[in-house]
Write an enzyme that holds these catalytic residues in place. Structure first.
Site, PDB file in Angstrom:
ATOM      1  CB  SER A 192      -0.790   2.115   4.475  1.00 49.80           C
ATOM      2  OG  SER A 192       0.591   2.342   3.997  1.00 49.80           O
ATOM      3  CB  ALA A 240      -1.029  -0.151   1.275  1.00 50.47           C
ATOM      4  CG  LEU A 241       4.545   0.483  -1.756  1.00 49.98           C
ATOM      5  CD1 LEU A 241       5.691   0.127  -2.951  1.00 49.98           C
ATOM      6  CD2 LEU A 241       5.221   0.197  -0.251  1.00 49.98           C
ATOM      7  N   GLY A 301      11.076   4.272   8.404  1.00 57.42           N
ATOM      8  CA  GLY A 301      10.562   5.708   8.474  1.00 57.42           C
ATOM      9  C   GLY A 301      10.238   6.144   9.844  1.00 57.42           C
ATOM     10  CG  HIS A 331       5.932   3.045   1.612  1.00 58.69           C
ATOM     11  ND1 HIS A 331       4.619   3.235   1.662  1.00 58.69           N
ATOM     12  CD2 HIS A 331       6.132   2.431   2.897  1.00 58.69           C
ATOM     13  CE1 HIS A 331       3.945   2.715   2.781  1.00 58.69           C
ATOM     14  NE2 HIS A 331       5.016   2.191   3.291  1.00 58.69           N
ATOM     15  CD  GLN A 362       4.053  -5.749  11.629  1.00 59.26           C
ATOM     16  OE1 GLN A 362       4.955  -6.396  10.950  1.00 59.26           O
ATOM     17  NE2 GLN A 362       3.845  -4.580  11.403  1.00 59.26           N
TER      18      GLN A 362
END
Ligand code: PAF
Length: 282
Positions: free
Chosen positions: A190, A36-37, A151, A41, A65
Site C-alpha cells: 500500500s 488500501a487494498l 503476506g 491482499h 503500530q
C-alpha cells in the site's frame, strides 16, 4: 457488479456472524489488513478461500503500530474502494472496527513477543511488533477463524504472528502467502502509492539487489561480502539502507557461516519519505 460484503464495526457483530457460519458447519478464513487494498491482499483472500467456505477481511489502520513520527494519519484510507475490491473476490464479511471499539477508554494490555520480533524491524521501529501482536491477538480472538492468511512481504511479522499463535495456543492455523510483485519485481505494498514517478522507477532495485545477493551466496560468495555489495548497490541508487540481512527462515536467528538450511534475505530501505521492505527465500 457484485454487492459489497456486509460490514461489522463491532466485535459482537462479527462474532455473531461467524458463530452462525460455524453452527452451519462452515470453516472460516481470515485476512487481516489495514485497507488500501491491492492485488496482493486479494490474493490472500483467494488463498483463505481455498481452505474455508467463508472469508472475513478486517480493515483497521492500527494506531499502536505507528510511532508518533510515522505515517498513521497519512496512511491511505478508502473503505468504499476496499469494499468494491472485496466484492470482486467474494469476501463474505468485512470487520472494520472504530479505534474506540478496538482500544476503549482505559485499554491497558499489550502483547509482547520476543524471539523473531527481536532485531531487524525492531531496531528501526521499536514500537512496531507490540502494536502488531496486540492488534492481531485481538482480531483473532474477535473473529475466531480456523485459518488466517498473512503476506510474506512482512516476513518478520508473519513469524511473529506464528510465534504468538503457538505461544498463546490460539486455535487458528497461520498461513503465509508468497509476495506478489509488479512485473518489474517491486513487491506490492500500500505504501508504493507514496512513491513519486522517479522513486517508483528506482524502487525495483531493492528486489534486484536481493536477487543478486542471493545468486552470489548460492554460488559460494561470502555472505557478508554479498550483503555489503547489496547495501552498496542500494545506497548508490539513492536508498537510505536500514538493513540487508541473511537470517534463518524459521526463527530469523543469524545465519551460520557458511550459511545452510532454509534462509531468508531481508531488506528495509528508505527512498525519499517512503520506507520499503522486501525479502526472498534462499
Ligand atoms: O500487515 C498489516 O497490514 C498489519 O500489520 C496487520 C497484520 C493487519 C495488523 O495491523
Amino acid at each position: 457488479m457484485s454487492t459489497p460484503p456486509p460490514t461489522d464495526d463491532t466485535v459482537a457483530g462479527i462474532r455473531a456472524r461467524v458463530a452462525a457460519w460455524r453452527a452451519a458447519g462452515e470453516r472460516v478464513g481470515f485476512v487481516p489488513t489495514m485497507g488500501a487494498l491491492h492485488a496482493g491482499h486479494l490474493a490472500l483472500v483467494r488463498t483463505a478461500r481455498r481452505s474455508a467456505e467463508r472469508v472475513v477481511v478486517s480493515v483497521f489502520v492500527n494506531p499502536t503500530q505507528f510511532a508518533p513520527t510515522e505515517d498513521f494519519s497519512a496512511y491511505p484510507r478508502d473503505l468504499a474502494g476496499d469494499l468494491s475490491k472485496l466484492a470482486s473476490v467474494e469476501a463474505d464479511a468485512v470487520f472494520a472496527p472504530t479505534t474506540t471499539e478496538m482500544y476503549p477508554q482505559g485499554f491497558a494490555t499489550q502483547v509482547s513477543v520476543g524471539g523473531p520480533a527481536i532485531g531487524l524491524e525492531t531496531d528501526f521501529r521499536p514500537h512496531f511488533f507490540a502494536g502488531v501482536a496486540t492488534v492481531v491477538a485481538k482480531l483473532l480472538i474477535a473473529v475466531g477463524p480456523d485459518v488466517a492468511v498473512f503476506g510474506e512481504k512482512d516476513f518478520q511479522q508473519f513469524l511473529v504472528v506464528r510465534r504468538l499463535v503457538a505461544d498463546l495456543r490460539l486455535p487458528v492455523e497461520v498461513v503465509g502467502h508468497p509476495i506478489e510483485r509488479e512485473a518489474d519485481g517491486l513487491a506490492l505494498s500500500s505504501r508504493n502509492a507514496y512513491l513519486s514517478p522517479e522513486e517508483r522507477a528506482t524502487a525495483p532495485e531493492i528486489y534486484a539487489a536481493l536477487t543478486e545477493a542471493a545468486l552470489a551466496i548460492r554460488s559460494g560468495t561470502d555472505a557478508q561480502a554479498a550483503l555489503s555489495a547489496a547495501r552498496g548497490r542500494l545506497a548508490a541508487s539513492g536508498f537510505v539502507v536500514d538493513y540487508v540481512e541473511l537470517r534463518n527462515a524459521e526463527d530469523l536467528s543469524p545465519a551460520e557461516t557458511p550459511p545452510h538450511g532454509p534462509l531468508r534475505l531481508l531488506a528495509a530501505a528508505r527512498l525519499g519519505r517512503t520506507r520499503l521492505i522486501d525479502n526472498i527465500p534462499l
